[in-house]
Write an enzyme that holds these catalytic residues in place. Sequence first.
Site, PDB file in Angstrom:
ATOM      1  N   ASP A  74       0.849  -1.205   0.000  1.00 52.39           N
ATOM      2  CA  ASP A  74       0.000   0.000   0.000  1.00 52.39           C
ATOM      3  C   ASP A  74       0.879   1.248   0.000  1.00 52.39           C
ATOM      4  OD1 ASP A  74      -1.885   2.098   0.600  1.00 52.39           O
ATOM      5  OD2 ASP A  74      -3.237   0.565   1.380  1.00 52.39           O
ATOM      6  N   SER A 115      -7.124   4.174  -1.185  1.00 58.41           N
ATOM      7  CA  SER A 115      -6.896   2.731  -1.203  1.00 58.41           C
ATOM      8  C   SER A 115      -8.159   1.954  -1.522  1.00 58.41           C
ATOM      9  CB  SER A 115      -6.325   2.274   0.135  1.00 58.41           C
ATOM     10  OG  SER A 115      -5.027   2.795   0.286  1.00 58.41           O
ATOM     11  N   GLU A 282      -1.150  -8.052   1.722  1.00 57.55           N
ATOM     12  CA  GLU A 282      -0.921  -6.603   1.744  1.00 57.55           C
ATOM     13  C   GLU A 282       0.115  -6.171   2.771  1.00 57.55           C
ATOM     14  OE1 GLU A 282      -3.876  -4.037   3.388  1.00 57.55           O
ATOM     15  OE2 GLU A 282      -3.200  -2.306   2.233  1.00 57.55           O
ATOM     16  N   ASP A 287       2.176   2.555   3.498  1.00 54.03           N
ATOM     17  CA  ASP A 287       1.349   3.754   3.318  1.00 54.03           C
ATOM     18  C   ASP A 287       1.272   4.594   4.596  1.00 54.03           C
ATOM     19  OD1 ASP A 287      -0.990   5.283   1.971  1.00 54.03           O
ATOM     20  OD2 ASP A 287      -1.925   4.488   3.783  1.00 54.03           O
ATOM     21  N   HIS A 291       2.576   8.422   4.905  1.00 52.05           N
ATOM     22  CA  HIS A 291       1.724   9.558   5.297  1.00 52.05           C
ATOM     23  C   HIS A 291       2.436  10.393   6.363  1.00 52.05           C
ATOM     24  CE1 HIS A 291      -2.222   9.137   3.383  1.00 52.05           C
ATOM     25  NE2 HIS A 291      -2.139   7.835   3.527  1.00 52.05           N
ATOM     26  N   ASP A 329      -1.299   0.152  -4.807  1.00 47.00           N
ATOM     27  CA  ASP A 329      -2.594   0.731  -5.188  1.00 47.00           C
ATOM     28  C   ASP A 329      -2.414   2.194  -5.614  1.00 47.00           C
ATOM     29  OD1 ASP A 329      -1.795   1.334  -2.601  1.00 47.00           O
ATOM     30  OD2 ASP A 329      -3.778   1.041  -1.713  1.00 47.00           O
ATOM     31  N   HIS A 356      -1.583  10.768  -0.622  1.00 48.25           N
ATOM     32  CA  HIS A 356      -1.237   9.995  -1.809  1.00 48.25           C
ATOM     33  C   HIS A 356      -0.878  10.958  -2.935  1.00 48.25           C
ATOM     34  CE1 HIS A 356      -4.375   6.966  -0.112  1.00 48.25           C
ATOM     35  NE2 HIS A 356      -3.331   7.096   0.666  1.00 48.25           N
TER      36      HIS A 356
HETATM   37 MG    MG Z   1      -4.272  -0.682   2.659  1.00 50.54          MG
HETATM   38 ZN    ZN Z   2      -3.002   6.126   2.443  1.00 49.56          ZN
END
Ligand code: MG
Ligand code: ZN
Length: 393
Positions: A74, A115, A282, A287, A291, A329, A356
């Site tokens: 991710d 996502s 995953e 991710d 962030h 993603d 993102h």
């Molecule tokens: Mg995810």
């Molecule tokens: Zn995110």
Amino acid sequence: MIMRQLKFYYYRFLVIAILFAPLAPNLFAQEQYKENKKVTTIEEYKGGTFYPVQQYSQVDSKKSPKNIILMIGDGMGLAHIYAAMTANGGSLFLQNFINCGFSKTYSSSDYITDSAAGATALACGVKSYNGAIGVDPDKKPVANICELAGKMGLKTGLVSTSAINHATPACFVAHQSSRSSYEDISADFLKANIDVFIGGGVKSFENRKDGRNLSKELKDKGYQVLYKIEDIKKVQSGKLAGLTAEEHNLPMPERGEMLVPATETAINLLSQSKKGFFLMVEGSEIDFLAHNNNTTGVVKETLDFDRAIGAALAFASKNKETLIIVLADHETGGMTLNGGNNKSGDVTAKFSSTDHTGICVPVFAYGPGADQFGGFMENTEIGMKMQQLLKLQ
Ligand code: MG
Ligand code: ZN
């Protein structure tokens, strides 16, 4: 005097508690990592120990696969991957993949996807709006690859370091108009027929507004429901629900060995299927840390995900009927590398966003069918190709 002072602090505490009470639910929401807008940027990763990377022999990529393992990092863009590669002395398990392409990640509503829309594209083969869980832009449910595979007699599984009802895994099970309907998403696990799922999210299964205990219902349906990775690892057959955290599992290194043994266990259980299997794995928290603009966190999460890729390769290189696809993603953080050292493993990164970004993400494929994943692809095209390769249509 002391009593008066204590009383003063007591009242002050009371006032603060009352003032901040309405914020409490937000603080404990599953999106806490995102709502916590105070980002303390960490640009430097200090090199540590390296793990050995094995070279696996290639499998004929022109045949069609019996099994697919889809691995979603991710938020994992090229900078995240190359930062991890540098941190591991210049090599990753991912280097065993020689078929590469790019995925265009935009959603039906936004140039920059979330996502939910990102995973709906992969799981269902449709572009939908940000926040959509397995539904099209009109909020109508679209069959996902697990449902289609299940109908054809294949086994299916999901592994995730986040809560298992979080957007990415949710799209392979549920049909909901909003990604934040966590309890409804968890309830959809009871309607689905997933053979194995391992991730966090106990809370939404057992501590629910509707009073249902989904873990008990899962047991009644024949699932083994387990909470510790040590116990999950020992399962040799049957259906398995592994719920390893209240919400998300902790980030690395606090999480410990979870993703690799969960991936190995899922592969071991699913590969007992005569008709084949579909597994989604995953690396969710690449991710989260992106962030937070945390280079060290991104590197640690990406390395953990790469070791899970290594576990999948160990199986697929022997099995020879399994296609592994590794992708993201979307990209998170607008990450770029400003410095690094392959000998020491040090990396310096900068981020252009705490969200993102719209840039396309790399796609890697290994095994039978891998030659179909080159060039620029719509994310939905990847979803449809997986269905075609498993002959689900
Ligand atoms: Mg995810
Ligand atoms: Zn995110």
